[in-house]
Design a protein around this motif. Sequence first.
Motif: not given
Length: 747
Positions: A42, A78, A639
Amino acid sequence: MKNFSLLILFVILITSCKIKINKNNLQEDIFVDHVNPFLGTGGHGHTYPGATVPFGMLQVSPDNGVSSWDWCSGYHYSDSIVAGFSHLHLSGTGIGDLTDILFMPTNKKVDLTVKTTSRDQLPYKSSYSHANEKASPGYYQVYLEDPKINVELTSTQRTAFHKYTFAKEDKQAVVIDLGFAINWDKALKTALTIEDKYTISGYRFSTGWAKNQKVFFVAKFSKPISESVLTANQKIVSGTASEGEHTTAQLFFDAAGSDEVLVKVALSSVSIANAKDNLETENFNFENVKAKATTTWNTALNKITVETPVDSLKTIFYTAMYHTQLAPVTYSDKNGQFRKENDEIVTAKNYTAYSSLSLWDTFRAENPLLTLVAPDKVSDLVNSMLAYYDTKKILPVWTLYANETNTMTGYHSIPVIVDAYKKGIKGFDSEKAYTAMKTTMMQDERGLNLYKQYGFIPYNLLDESVTITLEYAYDDWCVAQMAKALGKNEDYQFFLNRSKAYQHLFDPKTGFMRGKSADGKSWNEPFDPKHSNHREQTDYTEGNAWQHSWFVPQDVEDFISLHGSNEVFAKRLEQLFTESSEITGSNVSADISGLIGQYAHGNEPSHHIAYMFNRAGQPWRTQYWVRHILDTQYNTTPNGLSGNEDCGQMSAWYVFSSMGLYPMNPASGEYEIGSPIFEKATINLQDGKTFVIEAENVSNKNFYIQSATLNGVPFNKTAITHQQIVQGGILHFVMGSEPNKNWGLTK
């Protein structure tokens, strides 16, 4: 009675051995269990979740089919659409290419004659959910919701294995799309041949980031092909072969007997014959291949073991260890052959050739890390670079599938070679390596003509002049060290003197490295140290003056003297981290990420900076900021990386820094000491020795070093040498919540 006693003793011995074996197996399982391949998929991490082995030739992984910066690896967390599973991927780069040889299972006949301009038009795409997706080192699984097919992937060094499980009585088919491409990549010429009822082969020639990429492949199926449809340039062709810019095939299999179709695929840069030679002879025992991949990864991850009660730290660490061993990738075939950019076929004799050399990134920490965890690969990397030099008479900058992309600044194959040589790594010709380095730095390409003429690169004659000058100065210092080691004293003095080029660009009034004109006097005005302009009409590469003014790792003491004193230098360094994070300009580089003040951990030029406090007499500030970066710039989510992974560099920073070490000057043979995060880290060295780093009392509050011993002897230095580490031993730190401003001040 005596025989009975011996029997009891024998049973106890066997039982204890069995317990020990089981315990060892349990221990081996721990390493892969702590890896999360989705970490970095991510944000701007640009990693892929698919299956490969350490430094493997193939990276079989899902492709979403999107052409965009955050899809450089082919995949972004995503997304929820998959276009297929291709066999070559880049780990964390800032430019997208590869995703060659796409396979996609489906349960219906699809129209491959439709011209598609986006993934929405692909007739074989499918939706998926992360709830039905798994990944671990060497293994990937996803359930395709539209055709209701479970896909599993694993790999050996040169062969990818696919396992497709179809719904009962569903049609069983596989699409191969050789025209599939994302981002910069474009197919030029492709071909498919059905060789027999179990085998297909072909090739894909393309241009993109790599301008001349030739991939040959062979695939074998576990079931006979019952029917096939081949196309060339959106037209169905008769027979068993197709050729064109864009070729595809849909292969059908008899659903009777088994719900599974298994495939194994091998590639080559040279020929279909070599791809066949690379193909594993093992039958379609998917679970066996998966188990071997897991074992291989366990061995690789075991090179450094860490102990901490905090599971999230183990996940970040072992995932970082995993990412640092995805690239560079095996490029030469089983028989040693590989293709060069000029289409010459050469043979790697007594070494394995590697590609995906992201040297602007990896020379900083990834390559130094490999000298500890994979020293057997380092001479192969050097020989790979020297093979490139044989063709171009210049060392490589950033090689992809043996193509020079000329991406980024400097010639940082040079510090990689010098680092290897100074650490005693054998297996390459040091005289040839030196000649290659000297020749490279004495040629005229990429601004070296200006650098030689003016002693620096004038901003009015070449963009990114400050960054390029600073990096050439460092490369010069590296050449000087090799010259000195080889007894070439005249060359040593020449390159050492030229490595002072950074002095031309330092502005004592502002404290920044600035663009200077060809007159040698006037600065580039107006000056805003926060201004960024991405890769054009700028003095800095992917950054600004705040981020690029600190790259003098070769002579920090002289660099500090330019500022006037340790105190002035440390004050300016502190301001880097506490200044506002505003970046000015209308074309700000997206690579400026992971900001702490103006420090940008998401891009490599910042990675050494926190360690410079050590040289300015304030090692406790290194300890403070390194721990702050460790805590804020990495986590266990997709992330979890604050910027592009860049072929292992972002993770290599974490591996080193979390142990309390970092190669601030990556070719010096030394590691700066920061702030260890683990109670214990053990580096398992090649000859059976271990180097242990212990941090007594360490916690999220106790990150300051109070005292240290090396093998029981008081240790009061802020750097340790590679030679001290490879001799084995114990470096013991006592940690506390307040800085000890007396520790580490011994020169």
